[in-house]
Design an enzyme around this catalytic site. Sequence first.
Site, PDB file in Angstrom:
ATOM      1  N   LYS A  98      -4.522  -1.850  -4.737  1.00 42.25           N
ATOM      2  CA  LYS A  98      -2.937  -2.217  -4.561  1.00 42.25           C
ATOM      3  C   LYS A  98      -2.619  -3.644  -5.059  1.00 42.25           C
ATOM      4  CE  LYS A  98      -0.058   0.369  -1.564  1.00 42.25           C
ATOM      5  NZ  LYS A  98       0.261   0.409  -0.076  1.00 42.25           N
TER       6      LYS A  98
HETATM    7  C1  E4P Z   1       2.694   2.663   0.736  1.00 45.04           C
HETATM    8  O1  E4P Z   1       1.889   2.381  -0.105  1.00 45.04           O
HETATM    9  C2  E4P Z   1       3.095   1.389   1.239  1.00 45.04           C
HETATM   10  O2  E4P Z   1       2.246   0.629   1.845  1.00 45.04           O
HETATM   11  C3  E4P Z   1       4.312   1.871   2.407  1.00 45.04           C
HETATM   12  O3  E4P Z   1       5.008   3.192   1.974  1.00 45.04           O
HETATM   13  C4  E4P Z   1       5.066   0.925   3.017  1.00 45.04           C
HETATM   14  O4  E4P Z   1       6.238   1.093   3.278  1.00 45.04           O
HETATM   15  P1  E4P Z   1       7.114   0.743   4.622  1.00 45.04           P
HETATM   16  O5  E4P Z   1       6.392  -0.347   5.201  1.00 45.04           O
HETATM   17  O6  E4P Z   1       8.557   0.584   4.033  1.00 45.04           O
HETATM   18  O7  E4P Z   1       6.873   1.946   5.461  1.00 45.04           O
END
Ligand code: E4P
Length: 303
Positions: A98
């Site tokens: 990522k």
């Molecule tokens: C997904 O890969 C993300 O890390 C995740 O959905 C983060 O989103 P949020 O922190 O708004 O829940």
Amino acid sequence: MKIFIDTAKLYEIKEALKWGIVDGVTTNPSLIKVAVEAIKKTGKKIDMEEYIKEICYLVGKNGSVSLEVLSLKSEKIMEEAQILFKKFNPIANNVAIKIPIDTFVNGNKIGHYEGLKAISMLSGMNIPINVTLIMTPEQALLAAKAGARYVSPFMARVDNRVREQLDINYMPEDYYDSELEKEIASFKFKKYLENNHNKSIANLYEDKNIKDIVSSNSDTGVYGGLDLVEQIVKIFDNYNFRTEVLAASVRNKTQFREVAKVGADVITIPFFLFEEILQHPRTEIGLRTFCENIVEEYRELLK
Ligand code: E4P
């Protein structure tokens, strides 16, 4: 649609994998922090390497595990990506790295392009990249051009921004209805015009408040999380990009349904949402009746 679980908690991953519907896991530094803190609370220590290896092993070769880099400079991002990939991909050949789409943070001098540079170089090395923190369709388009395997549009974060602009009080798990939000914006617009009816058209045209009201129901032309996902799906379709749209930052079950309707390739959801998706009062009432109606002869059969 593939379903990933958005957590780094091993017990949640283990449980969800038993249901046979989970295709992968997404983590990020915040989710890892939550998991580590939960373990530390029990007085146990965590061996991070073994912990992540177990996640990769459990998810298996047909799944996907997203692991995020920490640095903001392309050389460092590439180094970290390769460390993560070398350490964990051999376990089950399922690791995606990522990388944030934009690396500009706290006014740093590094600039905006470091993520993109790393994404294209690592993709060229056949390392699958999940581009994170996508808030606009054009960011997604650049990520896809750079060769990303996934783009992760952050639905709730965009929803929140629009709701804040409109002064809507909301709970994080509230379903976000963009039609209602458009109505609120148009109501505000009408109210403003009523209160300023003596201004000339030329004055109104130049009025900054009007511009703000008109643009308050969107975040740079995106009317909410679902709209963001839908626009990206459409753009990728236009150009036959192979990059998968991975709807992220999901808060409620209605979003889950709507993401499926607009044709996202993947959705990643927190553990608690599975329960909400399964629940329905009529399902419960129906089951209660079935339980009450069991006859002895039938029960005997199953002993
Ligand atoms: C997904 O890969 C993300 O890390 C995740 O959905 C983060 O989103 P949020 O922190 O708004 O829940």
